[in-house]
Design an enzyme around this catalytic site. Sequence first.
Site, PDB file in Angstrom:
ATOM      1  N   TYR A  11      36.665 -83.316  54.930  1.00  0.00           N
ATOM      2  CA  TYR A  11      37.900 -83.894  54.371  1.00  0.00           C
ATOM      3  C   TYR A  11      37.845 -83.976  52.833  1.00  0.00           C
ATOM      4  O   TYR A  11      38.581 -83.271  52.131  1.00  0.00           O
ATOM      5  CB  TYR A  11      38.100 -85.269  55.008  1.00  0.00           C
ATOM      6  CG  TYR A  11      39.169 -86.154  54.399  1.00  0.00           C
ATOM      7  CD1 TYR A  11      40.394 -85.640  53.965  1.00  0.00           C
ATOM      8  CD2 TYR A  11      38.962 -87.538  54.289  1.00  0.00           C
ATOM      9  CE1 TYR A  11      41.371 -86.472  53.438  1.00  0.00           C
ATOM     10  CE2 TYR A  11      39.935 -88.370  53.768  1.00  0.00           C
ATOM     11  CZ  TYR A  11      41.132 -87.845  53.332  1.00  0.00           C
ATOM     12  OH  TYR A  11      42.096 -88.674  52.803  1.00  0.00           O
ATOM     13  N   LEU A  33      29.159 -76.822  59.399  1.00  0.00           N
ATOM     14  CA  LEU A  33      30.305 -76.894  60.323  1.00  0.00           C
ATOM     15  C   LEU A  33      30.020 -77.792  61.537  1.00  0.00           C
ATOM     16  O   LEU A  33      30.667 -77.652  62.568  1.00  0.00           O
ATOM     17  CB  LEU A  33      30.757 -75.488  60.772  1.00  0.00           C
ATOM     18  CG  LEU A  33      31.213 -74.566  59.633  1.00  0.00           C
ATOM     19  CD1 LEU A  33      31.709 -73.231  60.205  1.00  0.00           C
ATOM     20  CD2 LEU A  33      32.316 -75.195  58.784  1.00  0.00           C
ATOM     21  N   THR A  35      30.661 -80.946  61.555  1.00  0.00           N
ATOM     22  CA  THR A  35      31.907 -81.733  61.648  1.00  0.00           C
ATOM     23  C   THR A  35      33.035 -81.120  60.817  1.00  0.00           C
ATOM     24  O   THR A  35      34.190 -81.485  61.006  1.00  0.00           O
ATOM     25  CB  THR A  35      31.692 -83.198  61.184  1.00  0.00           C
ATOM     26  OG1 THR A  35      31.101 -83.188  59.884  1.00  0.00           O
ATOM     27  CG2 THR A  35      30.779 -83.960  62.142  1.00  0.00           C
ATOM     28  N   ALA A  71      27.800 -83.486  52.015  1.00  0.00           N
ATOM     29  CA  ALA A  71      27.329 -83.243  53.382  1.00  0.00           C
ATOM     30  C   ALA A  71      26.572 -84.447  53.908  1.00  0.00           C
ATOM     31  O   ALA A  71      25.562 -84.858  53.319  1.00  0.00           O
ATOM     32  CB  ALA A  71      26.429 -82.004  53.401  1.00  0.00           C
ATOM     33  N   SER A  74      28.697 -89.502  58.940  1.00  0.00           N
ATOM     34  CA  SER A  74      29.461 -90.600  58.329  1.00  0.00           C
ATOM     35  C   SER A  74      30.174 -91.530  59.315  1.00  0.00           C
ATOM     36  O   SER A  74      31.160 -92.156  58.941  1.00  0.00           O
ATOM     37  CB  SER A  74      30.475 -90.026  57.341  1.00  0.00           C
ATOM     38  OG  SER A  74      31.389 -89.212  58.031  1.00  0.00           O
ATOM     39  N   SER A 114      28.941 -94.891  48.875  1.00  0.00           N
ATOM     40  CA  SER A 114      29.941 -95.606  49.677  1.00  0.00           C
ATOM     41  C   SER A 114      29.928 -97.104  49.393  1.00  0.00           C
ATOM     42  O   SER A 114      28.866 -97.679  49.080  1.00  0.00           O
ATOM     43  CB  SER A 114      29.630 -95.373  51.154  1.00  0.00           C
ATOM     44  OG  SER A 114      30.405 -96.218  51.958  1.00  0.00           O
ATOM     45  N   TYR A 138      24.348 -96.203  58.344  1.00  0.00           N
ATOM     46  CA  TYR A 138      25.103 -95.322  57.443  1.00  0.00           C
ATOM     47  C   TYR A 138      25.022 -95.853  56.012  1.00  0.00           C
ATOM     48  O   TYR A 138      24.632 -95.140  55.082  1.00  0.00           O
ATOM     49  CB  TYR A 138      26.562 -95.238  57.914  1.00  0.00           C
ATOM     50  CG  TYR A 138      27.477 -94.604  56.895  1.00  0.00           C
ATOM     51  CD1 TYR A 138      27.425 -93.243  56.649  1.00  0.00           C
ATOM     52  CD2 TYR A 138      28.389 -95.374  56.170  1.00  0.00           C
ATOM     53  CE1 TYR A 138      28.251 -92.661  55.695  1.00  0.00           C
ATOM     54  CE2 TYR A 138      29.217 -94.804  55.228  1.00  0.00           C
ATOM     55  CZ  TYR A 138      29.152 -93.448  54.988  1.00  0.00           C
ATOM     56  OH  TYR A 138      29.968 -92.884  54.047  1.00  0.00           O
ATOM     57  N   LYS A 142      23.037 -94.342  52.533  1.00  0.00           N
ATOM     58  CA  LYS A 142      23.715 -94.069  51.253  1.00  0.00           C
ATOM     59  C   LYS A 142      23.025 -94.831  50.124  1.00  0.00           C
ATOM     60  O   LYS A 142      22.839 -94.306  49.021  1.00  0.00           O
ATOM     61  CB  LYS A 142      25.197 -94.471  51.347  1.00  0.00           C
ATOM     62  CG  LYS A 142      26.021 -93.574  52.261  1.00  0.00           C
ATOM     63  CD  LYS A 142      26.290 -92.220  51.613  1.00  0.00           C
ATOM     64  CE  LYS A 142      27.043 -91.268  52.523  1.00  0.00           C
ATOM     65  NZ  LYS A 142      27.350 -89.980  51.892  1.00  0.00           N
ATOM     66  N   ASN A 167      38.160 -97.219  50.527  1.00  0.00           N
ATOM     67  CA  ASN A 167      38.785 -96.560  51.692  1.00  0.00           C
ATOM     68  C   ASN A 167      39.669 -95.397  51.262  1.00  0.00           C
ATOM     69  O   ASN A 167      40.730 -95.605  50.671  1.00  0.00           O
ATOM     70  CB  ASN A 167      39.571 -97.585  52.495  1.00  0.00           C
ATOM     71  CG  ASN A 167      38.640 -98.509  53.254  1.00  0.00           C
ATOM     72  OD1 ASN A 167      37.835 -99.207  52.658  1.00  0.00           O
ATOM     73  ND2 ASN A 167      38.716 -98.487  54.571  1.00  0.00           N
ATOM     74  N   LEU A 190      41.761 -96.104  59.986  1.00  0.00           N
ATOM     75  CA  LEU A 190      43.053 -96.736  60.249  1.00  0.00           C
ATOM     76  C   LEU A 190      44.250 -95.822  59.938  1.00  0.00           C
ATOM     77  O   LEU A 190      45.140 -95.663  60.773  1.00  0.00           O
ATOM     78  CB  LEU A 190      43.147 -98.037  59.429  1.00  0.00           C
ATOM     79  CG  LEU A 190      44.459 -98.782  59.559  1.00  0.00           C
ATOM     80  CD1 LEU A 190      44.700 -99.222  61.000  1.00  0.00           C
ATOM     81  CD2 LEU A 190      44.473 -99.995  58.616  1.00  0.00           C
ATOM     82  N   ARG A 221      41.375-104.013  52.820  1.00  0.00           N
ATOM     83  CA  ARG A 221      40.581-102.913  52.271  1.00  0.00           C
ATOM     84  C   ARG A 221      41.273-102.359  51.020  1.00  0.00           C
ATOM     85  O   ARG A 221      42.493-102.492  50.858  1.00  0.00           O
ATOM     86  CB  ARG A 221      40.452-101.762  53.292  1.00  0.00           C
ATOM     87  CG  ARG A 221      39.625-102.124  54.521  1.00  0.00           C
ATOM     88  CD  ARG A 221      38.155-102.256  54.184  1.00  0.00           C
ATOM     89  NE  ARG A 221      37.348-102.562  55.352  1.00  0.00           N
ATOM     90  CZ  ARG A 221      37.106-103.800  55.813  1.00  0.00           C
ATOM     91  NH1 ARG A 221      37.637-104.840  55.187  1.00  0.00           N
ATOM     92  NH2 ARG A 221      36.341-103.990  56.859  1.00  0.00           N
TER      93      ARG A 221
END
Length: 322
Positions: A11, A33, A35, A71, A74, A114, A138, A142, A167, A190, A221
């Site tokens: 994304y 690939l 995800t 990469a 997540s 993050s 996670y 990070k 977010n 969300l 958020r």
Amino acid sequence: MRVLVTGGAGYIGSVVSAELLATGHEVVVVDDLSTGHADAVPPGAEFHQLGITDLGGVLGGWGIDAVVHFAAKSLVGESVADPAKYWHGNVGGTLALLDAMRSSGVFRIVFSSSAATYGDATENPIPETAPTRPTSSYGATKLAIDHVLSNYAKAYDLAAVSLRYFNVAGALLTGDGIGYGERHVVETHLVPLALRAARDEGGNLSIYGSDYPTPDGTCVRDYIHVVDLADAHLRALSVGAPGDHQIVNLGSGSGNSVLEVIETVRQVTGRDLSVREQPRRTGDPATLVAANDLAATVLGWRPKRTLAHMISDAWMLEKSVP
Ligand code: UFG
């Protein structure tokens, strides 16, 4: 600049790759690939289907000036259930990438960190100096990578920037009819779930917890448009000297509740969705809002796009996909 984008079929990686190309950079994408989607790699980028542990023998021949490193695994819930996947994949993978960079003479990296590094925040807005107490594997991976980058920058003359996202939502819609947006096989976020519910006309959306200590009882958020986020990455590529590691929050400095997001989805789409109140989701802090003064100072960056803008762009893309 010739930039290696790891996770460039995902994304945020695909949006940043497209924006790098649009501003005249050369882009080399590596993505295994697992995800990501091959068709999300923007036209004009060189693509190699490889993992970040596979770069040792090849990176030196690619003429790379800088790396933007997305990469990663997540999914917060999965990371709690299967930490080994996250420590090996995220931390082990990043160490291998850094080894390949050092042996190939590539000394600049922008890392996708993050807000999950802060965990349950005691102050909001959260400054970069806030305590880091991640509540998931996670977030812990990070944070570990942020520490690795600090050590490596000092010892090996790396120029490193960690961008701590809050977010992220929205999509990049390009003039030529191509769109880059969220297409997770397992979707937990969300905004895309609310848009999916709107698309299905009256589809269901769960609200996880309405008894939080927030103005309307739902979690707050700090939402940021993926195009604003990409802009920050482009800026981060030219800050910092060898030996420097900077950690910078990327957020708007203000928050929206789950109910406010749902109301904005109703307004933007003109569709209704049926909402069900559910118990709290494990590990969700009540409020997470970024202090973003450092981003303004270090990167000259402030987000420009509103929540309605994010939802509208993501909706345009959602509607265009069969
Ligand atoms: N939520 C719902 N219903 C849903 C999905 C989410 O009510 O169907 C709520 C969540 O409980 C939370 C809010 O909407 O209160 C936002 O949830 P997201 O899953 O969209 O995002 P998170 O805040 O949980 O996650 C984000 C990033 C993660 C990062 C985390 C740090 O997406 O990568 O912040 O806390 F780890």
